[in-house]
Structure formats: C-alpha cells, structure tokens
Design an enzyme around this catalytic site. Sequence first.
Site, PDB file in Angstrom:
ATOM      1  N   GLN A  12     155.856 -66.173 -20.816  1.00  0.00           N
ATOM      2  CA  GLN A  12     156.128 -65.549 -19.509  1.00  0.00           C
ATOM      3  C   GLN A  12     155.302 -64.275 -19.319  1.00  0.00           C
ATOM      4  O   GLN A  12     154.676 -64.084 -18.288  1.00  0.00           O
ATOM      5  CB  GLN A  12     157.625 -65.221 -19.370  1.00  0.00           C
ATOM      6  CG  GLN A  12     157.991 -64.730 -17.978  1.00  0.00           C
ATOM      7  CD  GLN A  12     159.323 -63.960 -17.924  1.00  0.00           C
ATOM      8  OE1 GLN A  12     159.914 -63.642 -18.952  1.00  0.00           O
ATOM      9  NE2 GLN A  12     159.774 -63.666 -16.717  1.00  0.00           N
ATOM     10  N   ASP A  34     148.155 -68.521 -29.009  1.00  0.00           N
ATOM     11  CA  ASP A  34     149.547 -68.964 -28.882  1.00  0.00           C
ATOM     12  C   ASP A  34     149.748 -70.089 -29.890  1.00  0.00           C
ATOM     13  O   ASP A  34     148.782 -70.734 -30.305  1.00  0.00           O
ATOM     14  CB  ASP A  34     149.825 -69.461 -27.450  1.00  0.00           C
ATOM     15  CG  ASP A  34     151.306 -69.368 -27.110  1.00  0.00           C
ATOM     16  OD1 ASP A  34     151.691 -68.470 -26.357  1.00  0.00           O
ATOM     17  OD2 ASP A  34     152.088 -70.206 -27.626  1.00  0.00           O
ATOM     18  N   ILE A  35     151.017 -70.323 -30.211  1.00  0.00           N
ATOM     19  CA  ILE A  35     151.305 -71.460 -31.099  1.00  0.00           C
ATOM     20  C   ILE A  35     151.087 -72.768 -30.328  1.00  0.00           C
ATOM     21  O   ILE A  35     150.737 -73.790 -30.889  1.00  0.00           O
ATOM     22  CB  ILE A  35     152.731 -71.344 -31.690  1.00  0.00           C
ATOM     23  CG1 ILE A  35     152.914 -72.323 -32.843  1.00  0.00           C
ATOM     24  CG2 ILE A  35     153.805 -71.511 -30.627  1.00  0.00           C
ATOM     25  CD1 ILE A  35     154.120 -72.018 -33.710  1.00  0.00           C
ATOM     26  N   ILE A  54     152.115 -66.961 -35.383  1.00  0.00           N
ATOM     27  CA  ILE A  54     152.253 -65.555 -35.805  1.00  0.00           C
ATOM     28  C   ILE A  54     152.740 -65.447 -37.261  1.00  0.00           C
ATOM     29  O   ILE A  54     152.551 -64.431 -37.917  1.00  0.00           O
ATOM     30  CB  ILE A  54     153.174 -64.794 -34.819  1.00  0.00           C
ATOM     31  CG1 ILE A  54     153.060 -63.285 -35.011  1.00  0.00           C
ATOM     32  CG2 ILE A  54     154.622 -65.253 -34.954  1.00  0.00           C
ATOM     33  CD1 ILE A  54     153.730 -62.477 -33.929  1.00  0.00           C
ATOM     34  N   TYR A 143     168.692 -61.425 -31.340  1.00  0.00           N
ATOM     35  CA  TYR A 143     167.510 -60.896 -30.634  1.00  0.00           C
ATOM     36  C   TYR A 143     167.530 -59.363 -30.636  1.00  0.00           C
ATOM     37  O   TYR A 143     166.528 -58.720 -30.956  1.00  0.00           O
ATOM     38  CB  TYR A 143     167.540 -61.445 -29.202  1.00  0.00           C
ATOM     39  CG  TYR A 143     166.448 -60.954 -28.283  1.00  0.00           C
ATOM     40  CD1 TYR A 143     165.112 -61.233 -28.542  1.00  0.00           C
ATOM     41  CD2 TYR A 143     166.765 -60.232 -27.131  1.00  0.00           C
ATOM     42  CE1 TYR A 143     164.121 -60.809 -27.675  1.00  0.00           C
ATOM     43  CE2 TYR A 143     165.773 -59.807 -26.263  1.00  0.00           C
ATOM     44  CZ  TYR A 143     164.451 -60.093 -26.535  1.00  0.00           C
ATOM     45  OH  TYR A 143     163.475 -59.671 -25.672  1.00  0.00           O
ATOM     46  N   ILE A 173     162.477 -59.381 -16.844  1.00  0.00           N
ATOM     47  CA  ILE A 173     161.220 -59.410 -16.094  1.00  0.00           C
ATOM     48  C   ILE A 173     161.232 -60.617 -15.148  1.00  0.00           C
ATOM     49  O   ILE A 173     161.466 -61.750 -15.572  1.00  0.00           O
ATOM     50  CB  ILE A 173     159.992 -59.498 -17.033  1.00  0.00           C
ATOM     51  CG1 ILE A 173     160.012 -58.348 -18.049  1.00  0.00           C
ATOM     52  CG2 ILE A 173     158.691 -59.509 -16.222  1.00  0.00           C
ATOM     53  CD1 ILE A 173     159.951 -56.951 -17.454  1.00  0.00           C
TER      54      ILE A 173
HETATM   55  N1  SER Z   1     164.657 -60.964 -20.967  1.00  0.00           N
HETATM   56  C1  SER Z   1     165.275 -60.788 -22.255  1.00  0.00           C
HETATM   57  C2  SER Z   1     166.400 -61.708 -22.445  1.00  0.00           C
HETATM   58  O1  SER Z   1     167.087 -61.972 -21.500  1.00  0.00           O
HETATM   59  C3  SER Z   1     165.734 -59.369 -22.396  1.00  0.00           C
HETATM   60  O2  SER Z   1     164.737 -58.633 -23.018  1.00  0.00           O
HETATM   61  O3  SER Z   1     166.623 -62.157 -23.517  1.00  0.00           O
END
Ligand code: SER
Length: 314
Positions: A12, A34-35, A54, A143, A173
């Site tokens: 993205q 990229d992979i 990576i 994450y 984003i």
């Molecule tokens: N866009 C990300 C997520 O929703 C947040 O950094 O996981």
Amino acid sequence: MRRILVIGSAGQLGSEIVPELRTRYGKENVVTSDIKIPTHENAINSTPFVQLDILNKEALSKCISDFNIDTIFNMASILSASGEKSPLKAWDVNLNGLINVLEVSKENNIDSIIWPSSIAAFGPTTPQTNTPNETILSPTTMYGITKVTGELLAKYYYKNYSLDTRSMRLPGIISSKTYPEGGTTDYAVEIFYGAIREKEYTSFLDENTILPMMYVDDCIKCMIDLLEADPKKLRRRVYNVTSMSFSVGELAAEIKKHIPDFKIKFKPDFRQEIANSWPKTIDDSFAREDWGWNPHYDLEMMTKDMIEKLSKRL
Ligand code: SER
C-alpha cells in the site's frame, strides 16, 4: 543524488511512494524490491526491481552493494489484523526483517533509513486523546509489540552505530492505488470501494469508533520531508504524526454527500478490540516544530479526492 532502495514496494505505501521518489531523485536512482513480483499495474513503473525477501540477509546485502544504495525505505510489514492471525509471522517479518535491514545498513554504511512505526505502538493504557510523543507504549497486539521493539532497535543502532534511522508513527493511511492488506484502519479504504461499486458497505468497526488517519499524499510528503529534514533540528528518532481524526459514521456521512444513496451497516469483529486500544487523536507538535510537518488534506478534501480517483479506476 541519493541511491534509494524501497523494500516492500508492491504494498500500500511502497506502491505510492515509488513514483514520487522517482520524480524527485530520478528513476534509475530508486530501486524497488518486494517478496512478490509486482502486478501488471505496478510493473509499468517498477524497474529496477529486485525480488527480495526481507528475511534473506545475504540477498539484501547483495542488492545494496549491487546498486550502490545509500538510503533505505523499509515498507515491508505485516499489519495489525493479519498479525493477530499469524503472530509469529508478524514478529518475523516486522522484527527479524528490520534487524536484517539495520545490520546490512551498518555493514554497508547506509546514510539514511526511513522505517514507519505506527499508532499501534500505543495501547489501552495510553492517554487516548491528544496522545503525546512520549507516553506509555504498552500495546496488546503483536503488530504493536513489533513496532515498539522496532522503535527501540532503531534508536539502539542510531546510538551505538550512528545509523541515521528516522521513524514516524503513522495513523491509518487512506489511499487508492493498492488495496491495503490486513490492517484495522483498512475500513477507511474499503468503504470507498463499497460505496463506489455497490453503494453499500458493512463496517467491521462500529459507528462511533474514532481513529487518527492521513491521506496518502500527506503520508508521502511526511516520509520524504522527514528523510530530508536537517539532522541538527531532530530532537527525536520517532515522531507522532497525524492529520485528521473521524469516526466511521462521520466518514460515511461525508461519502453520502457525494453518493447520496450510499448505505452503511455495522458488524464489528475482532478488529474492534484492536481499534479500541488505539488513540483517537494524536499530538504531533514535535514533528511540526522540528521538521515543519504540516498536512494538507482534511476529511472533506480526502473524501472528494478518493471518490474522484477511485471512480475513474473502478
Ligand atoms: N494501518 C495499520 C493497521 O491498521 C496501523 O498502523 O494495522
């Protein structure tokens, strides 16, 4: 002129930043990797391209020396919702991947590294409104754990090896080129596809969920401005950044101004708990003071632009 490697160029963020980097620094000075082999649409502008995992440190190192790279954008990441489904994979890609980047950068005297952190570095015990740059970082998602650890690692390599790592804690984003994969803020992109294609969308977050967001044009500007910021002015290695905050209901209402018969339903799933653990609004005054961060798009402008661009494409 910089020689830039973008890792995760088919994703993205990668797919959006590459054309802008090529405009600024010259096509041949921006190597994409990229992979995945880029899809047809992305392939049009994708040479020089190196297929790269990576986690393969030797291949990463070879790519850096083959192309004389001095600047790295590490955009490879497993996002929050995917990370809850495959926590060990998220750990591997996000952290073992990052430490590979840091190690090969140290060995190859890389000048600059841009690596996005995220609002996911915050957690349920962090103040949720006007969240400061320096605050409690105790996330409950894998994450988020990889983002906090990544921030610490990047600072460690800066302190001990003078590696110029710079990070911004990105909010959700919103972009139209490449469909996001596996994030909690993805609803704010999916909703536009639903509105344009079917005039309806079922949100996996409830109507009143408020999250910080940014339009992709501002995100690109953010990353390049931080890369080019005067090192003497940077008081931090990691910066909060934001440009707007809205609820799912507010975004739906804004879309309705353009598509009056758009209908939204709500069916919250496991991602609701993730969203509930993140801030609603962010204090990004350090970024504004240190390197002039100043986003352009608000909810109204972003919605108009997304609908125009996606309507043409779909
Ligand atoms: N866009 C990300 C997520 O929703 C947040 O950094 O996981």
